[in-house]
Design a protein around this motif. Sequence first.
Motif, PDB file in Angstrom:
ATOM      1  N   GLU A 132       0.878  -1.167   0.000  1.00  0.00           N
ATOM      2  CA  GLU A 132       0.000   0.000   0.000  1.00  0.00           C
ATOM      3  C   GLU A 132       0.914   1.214   0.000  1.00  0.00           C
ATOM      4  O   GLU A 132       1.828   1.305   0.823  1.00  0.00           O
ATOM      5  N   THR A 134       0.121   4.251   0.659  1.00  0.00           N
ATOM      6  CA  THR A 134      -0.314   5.258   1.639  1.00  0.00           C
ATOM      7  C   THR A 134      -0.480   4.579   2.992  1.00  0.00           C
ATOM      8  O   THR A 134      -1.586   4.188   3.360  1.00  0.00           O
ATOM      9  N   VAL A 135       0.610   4.426   3.712  1.00  0.00           N
ATOM     10  CA  VAL A 135       0.602   3.758   5.016  1.00  0.00           C
ATOM     11  C   VAL A 135       0.402   4.797   6.117  1.00  0.00           C
ATOM     12  O   VAL A 135       1.182   5.750   6.210  1.00  0.00           O
ATOM     13  N   PRO A 136      -0.624   4.647   6.950  1.00  0.00           N
ATOM     14  CA  PRO A 136      -0.876   5.626   8.017  1.00  0.00           C
ATOM     15  C   PRO A 136       0.364   5.829   8.886  1.00  0.00           C
ATOM     16  O   PRO A 136       1.043   4.888   9.280  1.00  0.00           O
ATOM     17  N   VAL A 139       3.364   7.525   5.268  1.00  0.00           N
ATOM     18  CA  VAL A 139       3.240   8.302   4.040  1.00  0.00           C
ATOM     19  C   VAL A 139       1.769   8.320   3.623  1.00  0.00           C
ATOM     20  O   VAL A 139       1.104   7.278   3.655  1.00  0.00           O
ATOM     21  N   GLN A 140       1.266   9.477   3.250  1.00  0.00           N
ATOM     22  CA  GLN A 140      -0.144   9.606   2.884  1.00  0.00           C
ATOM     23  C   GLN A 140      -0.338  10.311   1.544  1.00  0.00           C
ATOM     24  O   GLN A 140      -1.468  10.675   1.200  1.00  0.00           O
ATOM     25  N   THR A 141       0.733  10.482   0.810  1.00  0.00           N
ATOM     26  CA  THR A 141       0.638  11.203  -0.460  1.00  0.00           C
ATOM     27  C   THR A 141       1.345  10.419  -1.561  1.00  0.00           C
ATOM     28  O   THR A 141       2.425   9.871  -1.349  1.00  0.00           O
ATOM     29  N   ALA A 167       7.223  11.777  -0.292  1.00  0.00           N
ATOM     30  CA  ALA A 167       5.998  11.013  -0.480  1.00  0.00           C
ATOM     31  C   ALA A 167       6.305   9.735  -1.262  1.00  0.00           C
ATOM     32  O   ALA A 167       7.459   9.454  -1.593  1.00  0.00           O
ATOM     33  N   SER A 168       5.280   8.952  -1.540  1.00  0.00           N
ATOM     34  CA  SER A 168       5.425   7.846  -2.482  1.00  0.00           C
ATOM     35  C   SER A 168       5.440   8.471  -3.870  1.00  0.00           C
ATOM     36  O   SER A 168       4.420   8.960  -4.356  1.00  0.00           O
ATOM     37  N   SER A 234       9.556   5.087  -2.379  1.00  0.00           N
ATOM     38  CA  SER A 234       8.615   5.224  -1.267  1.00  0.00           C
ATOM     39  C   SER A 234       9.109   4.521  -0.013  1.00  0.00           C
ATOM     40  O   SER A 234       9.598   3.393  -0.083  1.00  0.00           O
ATOM     41  N   SER A 253      -4.272   1.735   9.995  1.00  0.00           N
ATOM     42  CA  SER A 253      -5.337   2.639   9.579  1.00  0.00           C
ATOM     43  C   SER A 253      -6.423   2.703  10.641  1.00  0.00           C
ATOM     44  O   SER A 253      -6.731   1.705  11.308  1.00  0.00           O
TER      45      SER A 253
END
Length: 269
Positions: A132, A134-136, A139-141, A167-168, A234, A253
């Motif tokens: 994933e 976007t890992v809480p 990284v969220q972007t 970010a990723s 990432s 999450s």
Amino acid sequence: MKNNYKNHVPGVYIVGAGPGDPDLLTIKAQKLIRQADVILFADSLIPLEILDCCRYDAEILRTASETLETILPIMIDRVNRGQIVVRLHSGDPSLYSAIYEQMQLLAEANIPFEVIPGISAYQAAAAKLKVELTVPGLVQTIILTRISGRTQVPATEELASLAAHRASLCLYLSAKHVDIAQAKLMEHYPPHTPVAVCFRIGWEDEKIEVLPLKGMAEYSHQQKLLRTTLYIISPALANQTLTEQKEQQELRSRLYHPDHTRLFRDIQE
């Protein structure tokens, strides 16, 4: 243009063919390919297997060596003859597909058209990597970008400035300039940041290698990667042991956490 291709309405359908795997075509894309009178596709970027479901009598036109000046009149002519024209683009048409100028000219010629989304290479790569992006707490972007080449990137989107976000970052169309790209990325990402080098995702000869950022350029040169290569940079790619995962429960999450309230779920007493 209305969603009425089932009624065989003449027009141009700009279809995302995905990264290469025919099984990743959307159902809508498959239906249009089956019904198309004419299919134009960039044969250097889309495998022939994508066309396995087309009609036996469909007119198939390869466009890798063509220009818009030769492609557009064909689309206009066939639509004016009352035919359904499918213009296949690799990945998703919203990313680096050069459809903007096609749509402008089709609109000027009063030719109806519709855009059908497809799976992008970064999505297929993440699925292959089982990650994933976007890992809480980590990284969220996700940034989708490229480095300047024959197509210049605006100064406000210069790679080093985007890298500052850590970010990723999914880097398209940049294998020819990988040394410059690596240097710009390392201005902000640590040298050990994991990078997934993804070559021809979805094709039979695909290659995926995860390595440190500091080795991205060297590996690309060793493998002679020049085209159809995606780089995913990432922190989400870092391998974690089971112990590390247990120690980092804060990265979980909140969506399915038992303490998280939602419209359809109350906190358990």
